[in-house]
Design a protein around this motif. Structure first.
Motif, PDB file in Angstrom:
ATOM      1  N   ALA A  73       0.834  -1.205   0.000  1.00 58.31           N
ATOM      2  CA  ALA A  73       0.000   0.000   0.000  1.00 58.31           C
ATOM      3  C   ALA A  73       0.870   1.257   0.000  1.00 58.31           C
ATOM      4  O   ALA A  73       0.583   2.218  -0.727  1.00 58.31           O
ATOM      5  CB  ALA A  73      -0.940  -0.005   1.206  1.00 58.31           C
ATOM      6  N   GLN A  74       1.941   1.246   0.789  1.00 54.46           N
ATOM      7  CA  GLN A  74       2.826   2.415   0.836  1.00 54.46           C
ATOM      8  C   GLN A  74       3.566   2.594  -0.492  1.00 54.46           C
ATOM      9  O   GLN A  74       3.741   3.717  -0.969  1.00 54.46           O
ATOM     10  CB  GLN A  74       3.819   2.268   1.988  1.00 54.46           C
ATOM     11  N   THR A  75       3.970   1.479  -1.091  1.00 55.58           N
ATOM     12  CA  THR A  75       4.646   1.545  -2.390  1.00 55.58           C
ATOM     13  C   THR A  75       3.713   2.146  -3.436  1.00 55.58           C
ATOM     14  O   THR A  75       4.120   2.998  -4.230  1.00 55.58           O
ATOM     15  CB  THR A  75       5.127   0.144  -2.820  1.00 55.58           C
ATOM     16  N   LYS A  76       2.466   1.715  -3.440  1.00 59.60           N
ATOM     17  CA  LYS A  76       1.481   2.251  -4.396  1.00 59.60           C
ATOM     18  C   LYS A  76       1.274   3.748  -4.156  1.00 59.60           C
ATOM     19  O   LYS A  76       1.252   4.541  -5.102  1.00 59.60           O
ATOM     20  CB  LYS A  76       0.158   1.494  -4.258  1.00 59.60           C
ATOM     21  N   PHE A  97      12.361   6.460  -9.311  1.00 58.66           N
ATOM     22  CA  PHE A  97      11.627   5.850  -8.205  1.00 58.66           C
ATOM     23  C   PHE A  97      12.393   4.595  -7.802  1.00 58.66           C
ATOM     24  O   PHE A  97      12.288   3.547  -8.446  1.00 58.66           O
ATOM     25  CB  PHE A  97      10.198   5.519  -8.683  1.00 58.66           C
ATOM     26  N   TRP A  98      13.192   4.702  -6.753  1.00 63.96           N
ATOM     27  CA  TRP A  98      14.009   3.571  -6.314  1.00 63.96           C
ATOM     28  C   TRP A  98      13.142   2.548  -5.591  1.00 63.96           C
ATOM     29  O   TRP A  98      12.299   2.909  -4.774  1.00 63.96           O
ATOM     30  CB  TRP A  98      15.122   4.043  -5.372  1.00 63.96           C
ATOM     31  N   ASP A  99      13.382   1.273  -5.861  1.00 64.00           N
ATOM     32  CA  ASP A  99      12.607   0.212  -5.211  1.00 64.00           C
ATOM     33  C   ASP A  99      13.410  -0.491  -4.117  1.00 64.00           C
ATOM     34  O   ASP A  99      13.046  -1.575  -3.662  1.00 64.00           O
ATOM     35  CB  ASP A  99      12.113  -0.801  -6.247  1.00 64.00           C
ATOM     36  N   ARG A 100      14.499   0.133  -3.709  1.00 59.96           N
ATOM     37  CA  ARG A 100      15.369  -0.419  -2.673  1.00 59.96           C
ATOM     38  C   ARG A 100      16.157   0.726  -2.040  1.00 59.96           C
ATOM     39  O   ARG A 100      16.209   1.827  -2.602  1.00 59.96           O
ATOM     40  CB  ARG A 100      16.324  -1.447  -3.270  1.00 59.96           C
ATOM     41  N   PRO A 101      16.792   0.465  -0.896  1.00 62.64           N
ATOM     42  CA  PRO A 101      17.646   1.499  -0.301  1.00 62.64           C
ATOM     43  C   PRO A 101      18.797   1.856  -1.254  1.00 62.64           C
ATOM     44  O   PRO A 101      19.290   0.995  -1.989  1.00 62.64           O
ATOM     45  CB  PRO A 101      18.184   0.835   0.970  1.00 62.64           C
TER      46      PRO A 101
END
Length: 177
Positions: A73-76, A97-101
Motif C-alpha cells: 500500500a505504501q509503495t502504491k 523511483f528507487w525500489d530499494r535502499p
C-alpha cells in the motif's frame, strides 16, 4: 560574533543588524504577537537562497521521500505521489523511483531538487498536505570550501544538522559519505 559548536561555526543571526535600533515591545491586536518594524522592501531571501546554499545546477535543497518497499500500500501511494509531483511540478528535478535502499538512505525513496525560494514555499507546503504516510527528509545543498573541510563532512552536516523532517525521522547511514 560567531557561534562555534564542535567543528562547525555559525555566523550570528544578527549579522548586518548590529547597529539596528531596539525592537519595540508593542503587541499586535491579538495581544500575543509583537509589532515588527516596517522595512522598505521584502527580505532578499524571498527571491534567492542565502549563501552558502547552492544556487546552481544542484539546487538549494534535496527532498527525499521515503517509503517501505515491502509495504504494498505504501509503495502504491509513493508511486502515485511521484507521478503527481512530476505532473504538478514539472519545473522541479525529479529522480527515479528507487525500489530499494540507495546511498545513505535506509529504505526505498525518490528525490526532488528545489532551485528557488518560491519553489520551496510552494512544494513543501503542498507536500505537507499530500505526503500521506510517507516520511520526508529535506536537506540543504551548501557550497562551502576551506581547508580541512571534506565534501563528506559537508554532506554529513547537510544531512544531519541541516535536516528538516516531515513524518517519522529515519536513521541514515552516514558512513556512506
Amino acid at each position: 560574533m560567531a557561534y562555534v559548536a564542535g567543528k562547525n561555526t555559525y555566523p550570528s543571526p544578527l549579522e548586518g543588524f548590529e547597529n539596528a535600533p531596539p525592537l519595540p515591545d508593542e503587541k499586535n491586536d491579538d495581544g500575543k504577537s509583537f509589532k515588527n518594524p516596517i522595512n522598505e522592501s521584502l527580505s532578499k531571501a524571498y527571491l534567492e537562497f542565502p549563501d552558502p546554499l547552492d544556487k546552481g545546477r544542484r539546487g538549494g535543497f534535496d527532498v527525499h521521500i521515503y517509503y517501505f518497499q515491502s509495504n504494498e500500500a505504501q509503495t502504491k501511494y509513493a508511486r502515485e505521489l511521484w507521478e503527481r509531483i512530476r505532473r504538478e511540478f514539472p519545473e522541479l528535478r525529479i529522480y527515479r523511483f528507487w525500489d530499494r535502499p540507495i546511498g545513505p538512505h535506509p529504505v526505498a525513496m525518490f528525490e526532488v531538487n528545489i532551485f528557488t525560494p518560491a519553489q520551496f514555499g510552494a512544494f513543501i507546503a503542498w507536500l505537507a498536505v499530500y505526503r500521506g504516510p510517507l516520511s520526508v527528509l529535506i536537506h540543504p545543498n551548501t557550497v562551502e570550501g576551506g581547508e580541512g573541510v571534506s565534501q563528506g563532512d559537508i554532506e554529513r552536516r547537510n544531512h544531519l544538522q541541516g535536516a528538516i523532517w516531515m513524518g517519522e525521522r529515519l536513521p541514515l547511514d552516514l558512513d556512506r559519505f
